[in-house]
Scaffold this active site. Structure first.
Site, PDB file in Angstrom:
ATOM      1  N   ASP A  13       0.991  -1.030   0.029  1.00 48.20           N
ATOM      2  CA  ASP A  13       0.033   0.128   0.217  1.00 48.20           C
ATOM      3  C   ASP A  13       0.907   1.335   0.095  1.00 48.20           C
ATOM      4  O   ASP A  13       2.009   1.291   0.469  1.00 48.20           O
ATOM      5  CB  ASP A  13      -0.866   0.063   1.227  1.00 48.20           C
ATOM      6  CG  ASP A  13      -1.884  -1.184   1.291  1.00 48.20           C
ATOM      7  OD1 ASP A  13      -2.060  -1.557   0.273  1.00 48.20           O
ATOM      8  OD2 ASP A  13      -2.468  -1.504   2.362  1.00 48.20           O
TER       9      ASP A  13
HETATM   10  N1  URA Z   1      -1.252  -5.869   4.188  1.00 49.36           N
HETATM   11  C1  URA Z   1      -1.573  -4.591   4.041  1.00 49.36           C
HETATM   12  O1  URA Z   1      -2.835  -4.562   4.605  1.00 49.36           O
HETATM   13  N2  URA Z   1      -1.097  -3.827   3.362  1.00 49.36           N
HETATM   14  C2  URA Z   1       0.123  -3.960   2.660  1.00 49.36           C
HETATM   15  O2  URA Z   1       0.824  -2.963   1.912  1.00 49.36           O
HETATM   16  C3  URA Z   1       0.584  -5.337   2.616  1.00 49.36           C
HETATM   17  C4  URA Z   1       0.113  -6.205   3.360  1.00 49.36           C
END
Ligand code: URA
Length: 242
Positions: free
Chosen positions: A102
């Site tokens: 993310d």
């Molecule tokens: N899980 C999440 O919630 N975000 C990420 O970036 C990676 C794994």
């Protein structure tokens, strides 16, 4: 291709250093010492050695990036800086991230043009381990840990309409961060959208900071600072089965 470009694909040094190394007679092409960076070599047929070791040419490129927050794990984006924008390297063309983090997640991201490796790492059937450092709003209870380790309902359903629980995970209690927030390591074997955040939400918690530490055998090189990258080492490539 030019000899300095060829050498630049190995973990030898910067273009400037490579020029210096060539001047010092450390490189040979088909047994003859070559000191000029701009001669042309055929990467498929010439035998190029550096310090006496033959360099094996790979048509693929592999980089470890310490993804910083605020950057998207995409190859193009109209609005935000992408992970590819961080690679100031001519080999960046054609690379893709192996999976996504993310925008507010930092940590290990593998960038490569080896589609086969990306597939092997991301295939749901392979269950490659991913380790995340998770800073939480409050401590996990024993019941929360048991639920996360068994599998939780994060709102996904199977084609049949049944709840698609997450696969069993592992929680390792770690420490607290400077602000006193609990830190755990969560080890998961799948890569669903926002998975870690949704798993913690499923047990009534909130992720305040998230960092990926490893993916399969590949571990984040903590000597990199967020935004930095480097080519994978021969050892790392071996561990990945490349
Ligand atoms: N899980 C999440 O919630 N975000 C990420 O970036 C990676 C794994």
């Amino acid at each position: 291709m030019r000899l300095d470009k060829f050498l630049g694909q190995f973990d030898i040094g910067t273009r400037k250093q490579i020029k210096e190394y060539l001047k010092n007679g450390r490189c040979s092409v088909n047994g003859t010492v070559v000191t000029k960076p701009d001669i042309h070599v055929d990467e498929n047929t010439d035998e190029i050695s550096f310090d006496g070791n033959v360099l094996e040419y790979s048509k693929y490129h592999y980089y470890m990036l310490y993804k910083p927050q605020g950057v998207v794990s995409a190859t193009t984006d109209g609005r935000n800086t992408t992970v590819l924008d961080l690679l100031q390297d001519e080999n960046a063309k054609g690379l893709s991230p192996a999976g996504r983090l993310d925008i507010d997640t930092e940590g290990l991201l593998l960038l490569t043009d080896d589609g086969g490796l990306i597939h092997r790492l991301l295939s749901p059937k392979k269950h490659v381990d991913k380790v995340y450092e998770v800073h939480l709003d409050h401590e996990l209870s024993d019941k929360d840990i048991a639920a996360l380790e068994k599998g939780v309902n994060i709102g996904d359903t199977k084609d049949t309409g049944e709840i698609d629980y997450t696969l069993p995970a592992r929680v390792e209690l770690w420490d607290a961060d400077e602000e006193g927030r609990p830190v755990v390591h969560l080890i998961i074997h799948e890569g669903r959208f926002h998975q870690v955040k949704r798993m913690m939400e499923a047990v009534g918690n909130e992720v305040l900071f998230l960092k990926r530490l490893s993916m399969g055998p590949l571990k984040l090189d903590e000597s990199l600072v967020p935004g930095e990258y480097r080519p994978l080492s021969a050892e790392e490539l071996k561990q990945l089965g490349v």
